[in-house]
Design an enzyme around this catalytic site. Structure first.
Site, PDB file in Angstrom:
ATOM      1  N   GLY A 196      39.674  -3.653  56.247  1.00  0.00           N
ATOM      2  CA  GLY A 196      40.214  -4.785  56.991  1.00  0.00           C
ATOM      3  C   GLY A 196      39.843  -4.822  58.453  1.00  0.00           C
ATOM      4  N   ASP A 233      38.036  -8.022  59.288  1.00  0.00           N
ATOM      5  CA  ASP A 233      38.944  -9.169  59.273  1.00  0.00           C
ATOM      6  C   ASP A 233      39.761  -9.222  60.567  1.00  0.00           C
ATOM      7  OD1 ASP A 233      38.062  -9.631  56.658  1.00  0.00           O
ATOM      8  OD2 ASP A 233      39.687  -8.441  55.804  1.00  0.00           O
ATOM      9  N   ARG A 287      39.358  -9.848  41.441  1.00  0.00           N
ATOM     10  CA  ARG A 287      39.749 -10.972  42.300  1.00  0.00           C
ATOM     11  C   ARG A 287      40.733 -11.923  41.633  1.00  0.00           C
ATOM     12  NH1 ARG A 287      34.651 -13.615  44.795  1.00  0.00           N
ATOM     13  NH2 ARG A 287      36.255 -14.682  46.011  1.00  0.00           N
ATOM     14  N   GLY A 331      31.230  -0.766  68.756  1.00  0.00           N
ATOM     15  CA  GLY A 331      31.715  -1.978  69.401  1.00  0.00           C
ATOM     16  C   GLY A 331      31.256  -3.245  68.716  1.00  0.00           C
ATOM     17  N   ALA A 332      30.710  -4.179  69.496  1.00  0.00           N
ATOM     18  CA  ALA A 332      30.307  -5.473  68.938  1.00  0.00           C
ATOM     19  C   ALA A 332      29.285  -6.138  69.834  1.00  0.00           C
ATOM     20  CB  ALA A 332      31.529  -6.383  68.755  1.00  0.00           C
ATOM     21  N   ASN A 377      44.098 -11.494  55.281  1.00  0.00           N
ATOM     22  CA  ASN A 377      44.076 -10.587  56.432  1.00  0.00           C
ATOM     23  C   ASN A 377      43.814 -11.333  57.734  1.00  0.00           C
ATOM     24  OD1 ASN A 377      44.471  -8.391  54.737  1.00  0.00           O
ATOM     25  ND2 ASN A 377      42.300  -7.870  54.641  1.00  0.00           N
ATOM     26  N   GLY A 381      43.237  -8.895  50.986  1.00  0.00           N
ATOM     27  CA  GLY A 381      42.421 -10.085  50.764  1.00  0.00           C
ATOM     28  C   GLY A 381      41.853 -10.556  52.089  1.00  0.00           C
ATOM     29  N   ALA A 382      40.547 -10.789  52.139  1.00  0.00           N
ATOM     30  CA  ALA A 382      39.891 -11.103  53.414  1.00  0.00           C
ATOM     31  C   ALA A 382      40.504 -12.320  54.098  1.00  0.00           C
ATOM     32  CB  ALA A 382      38.395 -11.310  53.195  1.00  0.00           C
TER      33      ALA A 382
END
Length: 294
Positions: A251, A254, A111, A227-228, A44, A40-41
């Site tokens: 995940g 997250d 969900r 990366g980011a 996490n 679950g986001a």
């Protein structure tokens, strides 16, 4: 109980992760390693924040079933403060993740009780507490009112707010213009590259990050193996990913969000971009090398 540094509003689920030995074989068999884990986001992000030493409270819903009780016990043992409502007659959410060689995954979502989230489930917020809102909360009519109410209340109280757009398919169904209008007040946007491009129509991810930074104070775009990016005003900063053998990307976003947020709250919303990106990338690297989101 001390006031949490971060309140996370989002889903709590059981993840059933099937790591396939090859591409799917329709109409036949395919060997796979199958594991059931907490997911679950929202859960996490909260679990990763707690592991990083950040005080965090998770707001959400579970079913009145053994799965919900088990997930609550796991999260509590991990150090997460819980504000979980057990919904009578509902089942706890379940996500089935099919992971192909190389780490690419497809997810099947039920969900369950997460769709019953109500505005009164979210506690009153006040600075310096930060609100992290999972975009999944907005992408279904059931919990949408609660998510929008939490965002509005946090902004009105003077809290910083981060938001993860969640998933391109439901996001497109929601409507891009509608999403941009509904979430304009978020301080920090945390999309992946595909979500950033979808929200802006830009082909180049850097251009997409800059376009979103014209709407939000800070945008941090996760790029997977590349990366980011951090965009704020005219500033655009890139950090490379860690070298890691990818088993499962479930995940990873997250984990990236949690690593970055741990630095964000420690710096009272004014972090060094390099430190924030590095923390997010490092946390994501701990996830992709194993099956499961946490």
């Amino acid at each position: 109980m001390t006031a949490p540094q971060v309140v996370v509003v989002g889903d709590v689920c059981t993840d059933v992760v099937a790591v396939l030995s090859g591409v799917p074989a329709p109409g036949s068999d395919r060997p796979a390693a199958i594991r059931s884990r907490g997911g679950g986001a929202g859960a996490n992000v909260a679990a990763h924040l707690a592991a990083l030493g950040t005080s965090v409270q998770l707001v959400g819903c579970v079913g009145d079933d053994p799965a919900g009780a088990g997930l609550a016990a796991e999260l509590s043992a991990a150090g997460v403060q819980l504000a979980l409502r057990a919904v009578p007659g509902a089942g706890t959410g379940t996500i089935v993740s099919l992971v192909e060689p190389g780490g690419e995954r497809s997810m099947l979502a039920d969900r369950g009780a997460n769709l019953d989230l109500r505005a009164d489930d979210v506690p009153t917020l006040a600075p310096p507490t930060h609100l992290h809102l999972s975009g999944y909360t907005l992408l279904d009519p059931g919990p949408r009112e609660a998510g929008l109410a939490a965002l509005a209340a946090a902004v009105q109280a003077g809290c910083t707010v981060s938001l993860d757009p969640a998933s391109t398919g439901p996001l497109a169904g929601y409507g891009i213009d509608r999403w941009l209008a509904d979430t304009a007040a978020a301080t920090l946007l945390l999309p992946n590259a595909e979500e950033a491009r979808l929200l802006t129509g830009c082909r180049d991810t850097g251009d997409a990050a800059r376009a979103l930074a014209a709407r939000h104070a800070v945008v941090a775009v996760s790029l997977g193996a590349e990366g980011a990016l951090w965009a704020a005003g005219s500033e655009l900063t890139h950090r490379p990913a860690h070298a890691v053998d990818v088993v499962d990307t479930t995940g990873a976003g997250d984990a990236f969000a949690a690593g970055l947020l741990s630095v964000w709250v420690a710096a009272a919303g004014r972090p060094d971009p390099l430190a924030a990106l590095d923390a997010g990338i490092a946390r994501a690297a701990t996830v992709v090398g194993t099956a499961g989101a946490r």
